[in-house]
Design an enzyme around this catalytic site. Structure first.
Site, PDB file in Angstrom:
ATOM      1  N   TRP A   1      15.938  -8.502  -5.942  1.00 27.45           N
ATOM      2  CA  TRP A   1      14.514  -8.595  -5.487  1.00 27.45           C
ATOM      3  C   TRP A   1      13.637  -8.718  -6.778  1.00 27.45           C
ATOM      4  O   TRP A   1      13.894  -8.537  -7.946  1.00 27.45           O
ATOM      5  CB  TRP A   1      14.208  -7.038  -5.062  1.00 27.45           C
ATOM      6  CG  TRP A   1      14.200  -6.940  -3.670  1.00 27.45           C
ATOM      7  CD1 TRP A   1      13.047  -6.904  -2.648  1.00 27.45           C
ATOM      8  CD2 TRP A   1      15.180  -6.818  -2.668  1.00 27.45           C
ATOM      9  NE1 TRP A   1      13.281  -6.747  -1.415  1.00 27.45           N
ATOM     10  CE2 TRP A   1      14.774  -6.710  -1.427  1.00 27.45           C
ATOM     11  CE3 TRP A   1      16.447  -6.674  -2.820  1.00 27.45           C
ATOM     12  CZ2 TRP A   1      15.531  -6.477  -0.039  1.00 27.45           C
ATOM     13  CZ3 TRP A   1      17.101  -6.667  -1.626  1.00 27.45           C
ATOM     14  CH2 TRP A   1      16.879  -6.730  -0.448  1.00 27.45           C
TER      15      TRP A   1
ATOM     16  N   GLY B   1       4.756  -5.530  -1.825  1.00 30.92           N
ATOM     17  CA  GLY B   1       5.769  -4.623  -2.450  1.00 30.92           C
ATOM     18  C   GLY B   1       5.336  -3.119  -2.090  1.00 30.92           C
ATOM     19  O   GLY B   1       6.270  -2.341  -2.348  1.00 30.92           O
TER      20      GLY B   1
ATOM     21  N   ASP C   1       5.267  -1.811   1.206  1.00 27.40           N
ATOM     22  CA  ASP C   1       5.581  -2.379   2.804  1.00 27.40           C
ATOM     23  C   ASP C   1       4.768  -1.940   3.744  1.00 27.40           C
ATOM     24  O   ASP C   1       3.911  -2.590   4.538  1.00 27.40           O
ATOM     25  CB  ASP C   1       6.996  -2.392   3.012  1.00 27.40           C
ATOM     26  CG  ASP C   1       7.961  -2.983   2.072  1.00 27.40           C
ATOM     27  OD1 ASP C   1       7.360  -3.357   1.002  1.00 27.40           O
ATOM     28  OD2 ASP C   1       9.058  -3.051   2.215  1.00 27.40           O
TER      29      ASP C   1
ATOM     30  N   ARG D   1      11.604   6.250   6.081  1.00 24.76           N
ATOM     31  CA  ARG D   1      11.671   4.882   6.117  1.00 24.76           C
ATOM     32  C   ARG D   1      10.455   4.507   6.798  1.00 24.76           C
ATOM     33  O   ARG D   1       9.685   5.353   7.862  1.00 24.76           O
ATOM     34  CB  ARG D   1      12.870   4.128   6.713  1.00 24.76           C
ATOM     35  CG  ARG D   1      13.833   4.569   5.774  1.00 24.76           C
ATOM     36  CD  ARG D   1      13.812   3.464   4.416  1.00 24.76           C
ATOM     37  NE  ARG D   1      13.838   1.985   4.843  1.00 24.76           N
ATOM     38  CZ  ARG D   1      13.502   1.215   3.972  1.00 24.76           C
ATOM     39  NH1 ARG D   1      13.236   1.368   2.707  1.00 24.76           N
ATOM     40  NH2 ARG D   1      13.544  -0.171   4.178  1.00 24.76           N
TER      41      ARG D   1
ATOM     42  N   TRP E   1       6.098   4.262   1.764  1.00 22.73           N
ATOM     43  CA  TRP E   1       4.733   4.065   1.058  1.00 22.73           C
ATOM     44  C   TRP E   1       3.512   4.894   1.584  1.00 22.73           C
ATOM     45  O   TRP E   1       2.414   4.285   1.375  1.00 22.73           O
ATOM     46  CB  TRP E   1       4.312   2.400   0.767  1.00 22.73           C
ATOM     47  CG  TRP E   1       5.299   1.727   0.050  1.00 22.73           C
ATOM     48  CD1 TRP E   1       6.507   1.085   0.073  1.00 22.73           C
ATOM     49  CD2 TRP E   1       5.106   1.678  -1.504  1.00 22.73           C
ATOM     50  NE1 TRP E   1       7.010   0.604  -1.085  1.00 22.73           N
ATOM     51  CE2 TRP E   1       6.464   0.925  -2.014  1.00 22.73           C
ATOM     52  CE3 TRP E   1       4.304   2.197  -2.656  1.00 22.73           C
ATOM     53  CZ2 TRP E   1       6.593   0.709  -3.505  1.00 22.73           C
ATOM     54  CZ3 TRP E   1       4.314   1.805  -3.628  1.00 22.73           C
ATOM     55  CH2 TRP E   1       5.553   1.148  -4.269  1.00 22.73           C
TER      56      TRP E   1
ATOM     57  N   GLU F   1      14.415   6.497  -5.775  1.00 25.32           N
ATOM     58  CA  GLU F   1      13.348   5.351  -5.439  1.00 25.32           C
ATOM     59  C   GLU F   1      12.136   5.974  -5.293  1.00 25.32           C
ATOM     60  O   GLU F   1      11.207   5.254  -6.044  1.00 25.32           O
ATOM     61  CB  GLU F   1      13.712   4.783  -4.046  1.00 25.32           C
ATOM     62  CG  GLU F   1      12.939   3.391  -3.505  1.00 25.32           C
ATOM     63  CD  GLU F   1      13.245   2.920  -2.389  1.00 25.32           C
ATOM     64  OE1 GLU F   1      12.781   2.064  -1.975  1.00 25.32           O
ATOM     65  OE2 GLU F   1      14.311   3.691  -1.494  1.00 25.32           O
TER      66      GLU F   1
END
Length: 427
Positions: free
Chosen positions: A39, A163, A165, A198, A346, A389
């Site tokens: 990535w 970035g 998303d 997610r 995000w 993450e």
């Protein structure tokens, strides 16, 4: 040059082990299974992390990333070096005619900034690499201005290009994306990570609809901007690119290159910032470039203004308000918003990688107390749970992928620096 870290903090070696464990022979995946390819901005952070202990490997990472630069100047956001059935959507879904296969969009251009950081860590060893990479960086920055800055700030043609998303910034533009209900697909990400951490199916339906359009026009930039189903101004990339221009100009001057063209492009981008200023809300805001409507949501992309050296009192007040609502770092969405979800990708979590960019700007602006606080909060997340993450900004619960490369990198280069010495001083 290989640098041996002698801080004595066991997390330093653990962080190096994360990067080495994600090494796939010249490129570094973000984490196993969930993201099995190279990535774009993840790779640059990995390179920065490698530079703290193996400069040669760091530059190998960067060169391999730019080896897949398109003729247009774009550096794609995913490079599919090896087919991995564990990941969706893979190269066939993207349908981009490039070798090796890549996606058809880009990602936040942090490269110039991190390359400059790497140069400062070892100027003599880095200079030959800077000379090779400089024209490629210039071409990529030119692509951003030529193909994505139609109205001043940077426009994105897919939420993945940002970035960030599924941040709430994009909800407005995503609502207008037509979905093909007769095109079934099987996601892989929710088999590797909790579904509650997610993006939702609503998001993925639209992500893939945009991909279908891009594939149908062979990812032609002009066609995507003029007729694509999604086009929004992105504060995050606008500020990242603005900072990147200043670092690229510095690299050019170092090499004795003429930088007047870069300075003109930087000025054009800076002049467009006012178009993102939502005066009613008092912050930099994403907006739909088809309608001109603001998203009316405050996210971490707006706070990347500090990374670019941009500050306004009204947004500063919101920054302080949001930060005091949480316990760890800068949340990716406003905790006071009804759209805030502290553990869903995000839409609320705190990301060490974004914290590092914001902190870089705070430090450069002389806001040293704020930078120290952000560094300490980010370090405590990693000390508590390891290299994940992202994290719940309220209680620090680790979320997303484990053994995550860019989190390990920012520990080695930023938030972990001096922690052993700090602890020794307190004992």
């Amino acid at each position: 040059m290989t640098v041996q870290n002698t801080s004595g903090n066991p997390l330093d070696q653990a962080a190096r082990d994360v990067l080495l464990g994600n090494d796939r022979g010249g490129y570094t995946i973000p984490t196993a299974r969930l993201y099995p390819y190279q990535w774009n901005w993840d790779s640059m952070f990995s390179a920065w992390g490698y530079a703290s202990f193996d400069m040669e490997r760091a530059w190998q990472e960067v060169h391999l990333l730019f080896a897949s630069q398109w003729d247009t100047g774009m550096v794609p956001h995913i490079i599919f070096h090896k087919v991995d059935p564990d990941y969706f959507p893979g190269p066939k879904v993207w349908g981009a005619t490039h070798e090796p296969p890549t996606s058809g969009i880009s990602q936040p251009p942090v490269a110039a900034t991190l390359i400059r950081k790497m140069y400062e860590m070892d100027p003599e060893a880095s200079l030959p690499h800077i000379k090779t990479l400089y024209p490629k960086l210039v071409a990529w920055h030119d692509w951003w201005i030529r193909e994505r800055c139609k109205d001043g700030p940077v426009a994105i043609i897919h939420p993945w290009e940002s970035g960030r998303d599924n941040c709430p910034d994009w909800d407005l533009g995503m609502e207008g994306v037509p979905v093909n209900e007769d095109d079934p697909y099987l996601r892989r990400d929710t088999t590797h990570v909790k579904e509650t951490e997610r993006p939702q199916k609503w998001d993925y339906d639209r992500y893939l609809a945009i991909l279908a359009f891009g594939r149908s026009v062979n990812w032609d930039d002009r066609e995507m901007v003029e007729n694509g189903p999604f086009l929004m101004a992105d504060p995050g990339i606008s500020f990242v690119l603005l900072r990147a221009f200043s670092d690229l100009i510095a690299l050019g001057e170092l090499l004795g290159e003429e930088t007047a063209g870069l300075q003109a492009q930087e000025s054009k981008l800076r002049a467009g910032l006012d178009k993102m200023w939502n005066a009613e809300k008092g912050w930099f805001d994403a907006y739909d470039m088809r309608t001109g409507r603001f998203a009316n949501i405050l996210g971490s992309g707006a706070f990347l203004a500090y990374f670019a050296g941009v500050s306004r009192p009204a947004q500063d007040a919101h920054f302080a308000r949001i930060w005091d609502k949480v316990s760890y770092g800068i949340p990716s969405a406003d905790p006071d918003s009804e759209r805030f979800e502290p553990r869903r990708y995000w839409r609320g979590p705190t990301w060490p990688v974004v914290n590092s960019l914001i902190a870089m700007g705070l430090k450069d602006m002389g806001r040293t107390e704020a930078e120290a606080r952000l560094r300490d909060e980010t370090a405590r997340l990693i000390e508590k749970s390891g290299f994940w993450e992202y994290y719940d900004p309220m209680d620090g619960t680790p979320c997303g992928g484990a053994s995550f490369g860019w989190t390990a990198a920012v520990w080695l280069t930023w938030c972990g620096q001096g922690r052993a010495a700090q602890r020794a001083g307190k004992e």
